[in-house]
Design a protein around this motif. Sequence first.
Motif, PDB file in Angstrom:
ATOM      1  N   MET A 111      38.504  25.399  90.397  1.00  0.00           N
ATOM      2  CA  MET A 111      38.729  26.821  90.665  1.00  0.00           C
ATOM      3  C   MET A 111      38.678  27.632  89.370  1.00  0.00           C
ATOM      4  SD  MET A 111      41.909  28.577  92.703  1.00  0.00           S
ATOM      5  CE  MET A 111      41.264  27.928  94.249  1.00  0.00           C
ATOM      6  N   GLU A 112      39.297  27.096  88.302  1.00  0.00           N
ATOM      7  CA  GLU A 112      39.271  27.802  87.016  1.00  0.00           C
ATOM      8  C   GLU A 112      37.845  27.901  86.493  1.00  0.00           C
ATOM      9  OE1 GLU A 112      41.377  27.560  82.592  1.00  0.00           O
ATOM     10  OE2 GLU A 112      41.868  26.090  84.139  1.00  0.00           O
ATOM     11  N   ASP A 113      37.087  26.832  86.656  1.00  0.00           N
ATOM     12  CA  ASP A 113      35.678  26.870  86.227  1.00  0.00           C
ATOM     13  C   ASP A 113      34.911  27.929  87.012  1.00  0.00           C
ATOM     14  OD1 ASP A 113      36.143  24.887  84.409  1.00  0.00           O
ATOM     15  OD2 ASP A 113      35.333  23.262  85.642  1.00  0.00           O
ATOM     16  N   ARG A 114      35.220  28.048  88.313  1.00  0.00           N
ATOM     17  CA  ARG A 114      34.517  29.035  89.147  1.00  0.00           C
ATOM     18  C   ARG A 114      34.823  30.464  88.683  1.00  0.00           C
ATOM     19  NH1 ARG A 114      36.443  27.830  93.724  1.00  0.00           N
ATOM     20  NH2 ARG A 114      37.742  29.658  94.201  1.00  0.00           N
ATOM     21  N   TYR A 115      36.113  30.699  88.399  1.00  0.00           N
ATOM     22  CA  TYR A 115      36.476  32.022  87.895  1.00  0.00           C
ATOM     23  C   TYR A 115      35.713  32.346  86.595  1.00  0.00           C
ATOM     24  CZ  TYR A 115      40.403  32.635  91.138  1.00  0.00           C
ATOM     25  OH  TYR A 115      41.173  32.796  92.257  1.00  0.00           O
ATOM     26  N   TRP A 116      35.680  31.355  85.694  1.00  0.00           N
ATOM     27  CA  TRP A 116      35.007  31.586  84.422  1.00  0.00           C
ATOM     28  C   TRP A 116      33.502  31.803  84.617  1.00  0.00           C
ATOM     29  CZ3 TRP A 116      36.481  33.142  79.879  1.00  0.00           C
ATOM     30  CH2 TRP A 116      37.819  32.952  79.485  1.00  0.00           C
ATOM     31  N   ARG A 117      32.925  31.060  85.571  1.00  0.00           N
ATOM     32  CA  ARG A 117      31.484  31.266  85.832  1.00  0.00           C
ATOM     33  C   ARG A 117      31.235  32.677  86.343  1.00  0.00           C
ATOM     34  NH1 ARG A 117      31.784  26.004  87.969  1.00  0.00           N
ATOM     35  NH2 ARG A 117      31.798  26.814  90.097  1.00  0.00           N
ATOM     36  N   GLN A 118      32.122  33.156  87.220  1.00  0.00           N
ATOM     37  CA  GLN A 118      31.961  34.494  87.782  1.00  0.00           C
ATOM     38  C   GLN A 118      32.107  35.566  86.702  1.00  0.00           C
ATOM     39  OE1 GLN A 118      34.943  34.353  90.834  1.00  0.00           O
ATOM     40  NE2 GLN A 118      33.550  33.509  92.383  1.00  0.00           N
ATOM     41  N   PHE A 119      33.139  35.429  85.873  1.00  0.00           N
ATOM     42  CA  PHE A 119      33.329  36.416  84.805  1.00  0.00           C
ATOM     43  C   PHE A 119      32.225  36.330  83.762  1.00  0.00           C
ATOM     44  CE2 PHE A 119      37.848  36.549  86.232  1.00  0.00           C
ATOM     45  CZ  PHE A 119      37.947  37.925  86.401  1.00  0.00           C
ATOM     46  N   THR A 120      31.766  35.104  83.499  1.00  0.00           N
ATOM     47  CA  THR A 120      30.676  34.950  82.544  1.00  0.00           C
ATOM     48  C   THR A 120      29.405  35.624  83.065  1.00  0.00           C
ATOM     49  OG1 THR A 120      31.602  32.883  81.700  1.00  0.00           O
ATOM     50  CG2 THR A 120      29.252  33.260  81.328  1.00  0.00           C
ATOM     51  N   ALA A 121      29.149  35.443  84.365  1.00  0.00           N
ATOM     52  CA  ALA A 121      27.981  36.106  84.968  1.00  0.00           C
ATOM     53  C   ALA A 121      28.120  37.620  84.874  1.00  0.00           C
ATOM     54  CB  ALA A 121      27.826  35.663  86.424  1.00  0.00           C
ATOM     55  N   MET A 122      29.336  38.116  85.113  1.00  0.00           N
ATOM     56  CA  MET A 122      29.574  39.556  85.010  1.00  0.00           C
ATOM     57  C   MET A 122      29.319  40.053  83.593  1.00  0.00           C
ATOM     58  SD  MET A 122      33.152  41.622  85.565  1.00  0.00           S
ATOM     59  CE  MET A 122      33.724  41.073  83.949  1.00  0.00           C
ATOM     60  N   GLU A 123      29.824  39.292  82.610  1.00  0.00           N
ATOM     61  CA  GLU A 123      29.636  39.677  81.218  1.00  0.00           C
ATOM     62  C   GLU A 123      28.147  39.707  80.856  1.00  0.00           C
ATOM     63  OE1 GLU A 123      31.803  40.587  78.742  1.00  0.00           O
ATOM     64  OE2 GLU A 123      33.339  40.692  80.297  1.00  0.00           O
ATOM     65  N   LYS A 124      27.424  38.711  81.364  1.00  0.00           N
ATOM     66  CA  LYS A 124      25.987  38.687  81.081  1.00  0.00           C
ATOM     67  C   LYS A 124      25.293  39.905  81.694  1.00  0.00           C
ATOM     68  CE  LYS A 124      25.427  33.687  80.610  1.00  0.00           C
ATOM     69  NZ  LYS A 124      24.805  32.469  81.204  1.00  0.00           N
ATOM     70  N   ALA A 125      25.701  40.230  82.933  1.00  0.00           N
ATOM     71  CA  ALA A 125      25.089  41.385  83.601  1.00  0.00           C
ATOM     72  C   ALA A 125      25.401  42.673  82.856  1.00  0.00           C
ATOM     73  CB  ALA A 125      25.581  41.466  85.044  1.00  0.00           C
ATOM     74  N   ILE A 126      26.646  42.841  82.453  1.00  0.00           N
ATOM     75  CA  ILE A 126      27.033  44.042  81.708  1.00  0.00           C
ATOM     76  C   ILE A 126      26.286  44.102  80.384  1.00  0.00           C
ATOM     77  CG2 ILE A 126      28.968  45.145  80.491  1.00  0.00           C
ATOM     78  CD1 ILE A 126      30.792  44.144  82.712  1.00  0.00           C
ATOM     79  N   ASN A 127      26.151  42.963  79.767  1.00  0.00           N
ATOM     80  CA  ASN A 127      25.442  42.917  78.495  1.00  0.00           C
ATOM     81  C   ASN A 127      23.989  43.342  78.668  1.00  0.00           C
ATOM     82  OD1 ASN A 127      25.263  42.210  75.643  1.00  0.00           O
ATOM     83  ND2 ASN A 127      23.993  40.483  76.331  1.00  0.00           N
ATOM     84  N   GLN A 128      23.339  42.878  79.783  1.00  0.00           N
ATOM     85  CA  GLN A 128      21.953  43.276  80.051  1.00  0.00           C
ATOM     86  C   GLN A 128      21.871  44.780  80.314  1.00  0.00           C
ATOM     87  OE1 GLN A 128      20.723  40.792  83.273  1.00  0.00           O
ATOM     88  NE2 GLN A 128      20.260  39.021  81.942  1.00  0.00           N
ATOM     89  N   LEU A 129      22.834  45.293  81.082  1.00  0.00           N
ATOM     90  CA  LEU A 129      22.837  46.735  81.358  1.00  0.00           C
ATOM     91  C   LEU A 129      23.003  47.526  80.073  1.00  0.00           C
ATOM     92  CD1 LEU A 129      25.013  46.883  84.602  1.00  0.00           C
ATOM     93  CD2 LEU A 129      22.557  47.379  84.410  1.00  0.00           C
ATOM     94  N   ASN A 130      23.883  47.022  79.217  1.00  0.00           N
ATOM     95  CA  ASN A 130      24.094  47.722  77.940  1.00  0.00           C
ATOM     96  C   ASN A 130      22.820  47.724  77.107  1.00  0.00           C
ATOM     97  OD1 ASN A 130      26.737  48.313  78.519  1.00  0.00           O
ATOM     98  ND2 ASN A 130      27.573  46.502  77.442  1.00  0.00           N
ATOM     99  N   GLN A 131      22.103  46.577  77.136  1.00  0.00           N
ATOM    100  CA  GLN A 131      20.860  46.497  76.366  1.00  0.00           C
ATOM    101  C   GLN A 131      19.811  47.463  76.930  1.00  0.00           C
ATOM    102  OE1 GLN A 131      19.741  42.394  76.433  1.00  0.00           O
ATOM    103  NE2 GLN A 131      21.232  41.779  74.826  1.00  0.00           N
ATOM    104  N   GLN A 132      19.709  47.509  78.282  1.00  0.00           N
ATOM    105  CA  GLN A 132      18.752  48.425  78.916  1.00  0.00           C
ATOM    106  C   GLN A 132      19.110  49.874  78.621  1.00  0.00           C
ATOM    107  OE1 GLN A 132      18.767  47.387  83.023  1.00  0.00           O
ATOM    108  NE2 GLN A 132      17.611  45.466  82.725  1.00  0.00           N
ATOM    109  N   SER A 133      20.396  50.164  78.674  1.00  0.00           N
ATOM    110  CA  SER A 133      20.832  51.544  78.413  1.00  0.00           C
ATOM    111  C   SER A 133      20.504  51.941  76.982  1.00  0.00           C
ATOM    112  CB  SER A 133      22.330  51.647  78.655  1.00  0.00           C
ATOM    113  OG  SER A 133      22.813  52.934  78.336  1.00  0.00           O
ATOM    114  N   ALA A 134      20.724  51.004  76.086  1.00  0.00           N
ATOM    115  CA  ALA A 134      20.414  51.287  74.679  1.00  0.00           C
ATOM    116  C   ALA A 134      18.911  51.517  74.493  1.00  0.00           C
ATOM    117  CB  ALA A 134      20.914  50.148  73.793  1.00  0.00           C
TER     118      ALA A 134
END
Length: 500
Positions: A468-491
């Motif tokens: 369960m802890e691994d799943r939470y981390w995978r979900q947050f990691t995916a979110m961080e990656k998505a936000i990072n991509q959005l930030n790169q596109q916005s820049a």
Amino acid sequence: MASSLRIGGLASGMDIDSMVKELMKAERMRLDSLTRKRQILQWQREDYRTINNILRSFRDTVFNMKLQGTFLTRRADSNNESVVKVTAGGSAVDGIYEVKVTQMARGAYLTGGQIGSEENPIDPTRSIASQLELSGEKKLVISGPDGTKKTFTINTDTASINDLVNRINTGLDDNGKTWGVRASYDAVNRRFFLMTKDTGVNQTIEIEDGELAEALKLTGDGVVYSPGQDAKYKLNGVDLTAPSNKVLINGLTLELKGESDIPITVTVSRDTDSIFNVIKGFVEKYNETIDAINKEYYEERYKDYQPLTDAMREELSDKQEEQWEEKARSGMLRFDSMLGSTLNKFRNTMISSIDGIISTEGYNNLSKIGINTASYQERGKLVIDETKLKEAIQKDPDGVMSFFTKSGDTYNEKGLAGRLYDDVTGAINSFITKAGSSDSLVDDSQVGKQIRNIDKSIDTMNEHLQKMEDRYWRQFTAMEKAINQLNQQSAWLAMMFGGM
């Protein structure tokens, strides 16, 4: 297995680690519940085993109370212990005996002649050759009792008299048998002394002629020899002999201390003081056992104080942790049915009457010999009226013995000790079934099985929580990656529009 890639809020700016811990905290509550339950079972098992060990110790005392020999101890009194000291065994017959010692047993003695002179005394610490007309290796052959023989080969250039004495007093004879001769050297009298370890007419000492024996004056003129002799004594007018001054006869042990022209009177009787002390010790052990069980049975249980989790320990000081665990540990067996049953069984046995007792005074229950149940507040303990108990033992020692030791095929036919022994054994077996034994390598008890089942559940739960802890981390990691991509596109867009 934990995820190898965890991105903790670099893009979003959120404290992902804390968020995951908070999410897992609720999930871990079930695991904490299992851990607490396991700890409580472990504490209960320890308490059961502690009581079981106390019962085992008590059973040893009860077993002795089943034996007639416990109540058949005799005392023997001598009117002159400087001549004869006596002790009585269980088979000794009550009565008055006369003992007259006419000769003490002794060993064989050989006293050597004087060596050296007053002007030039022998120094026992210096080499023999430096003080006597000897040199090189010499032999000394000594024959002891029962044909034992010992040959001593010493280098007189280096060995002293003390060395020779030590050699004589240690080791075995030439045939590997126990050596029965002892030696000493008296520097003041300038003589060797040899004696047998044991006494009796068969004890002998002989020295073979030889250079070393002659030089040490252990042969030839000046040697005084006394053979061993048996003790001679009369018991009730009968002439008897013994190789030792300690004689076992008719259940009596006589220690002959000296010779006497007049007979010594020895009186043998039942040792009522010993019987009293045995019964008193039994009652004290019973009360000690009852007290230990009552302490567990009535110990306060603090339900608000559950076993500490690792998270709780981190928030407490060492002193606070100790105080908490003392409360949490308390009352593990409060009002336990097995303990209650054991207490009731013991109490009923101790107040029961025994049928078929051979007693001139009708001693068929404890109260008749001065042992009663104490006040209610004492919770089953016994109290002794010492005066009444001593009187009972004096009046009818066989009746008191029968009350405790009566044998039988069934529980009801047995005496008090036999019944109580069965009660204690039954309780011990019940506790072993419930919680196992501290001296057993395998715990197949009921509590042991419960603990093993909880261990399996804990292992399963830990695997579940890890996933369960691994799943939470995978979900947050995916979110961080998505936000990072959005930030790169916005820049990139900002850069493009800014350049137009």
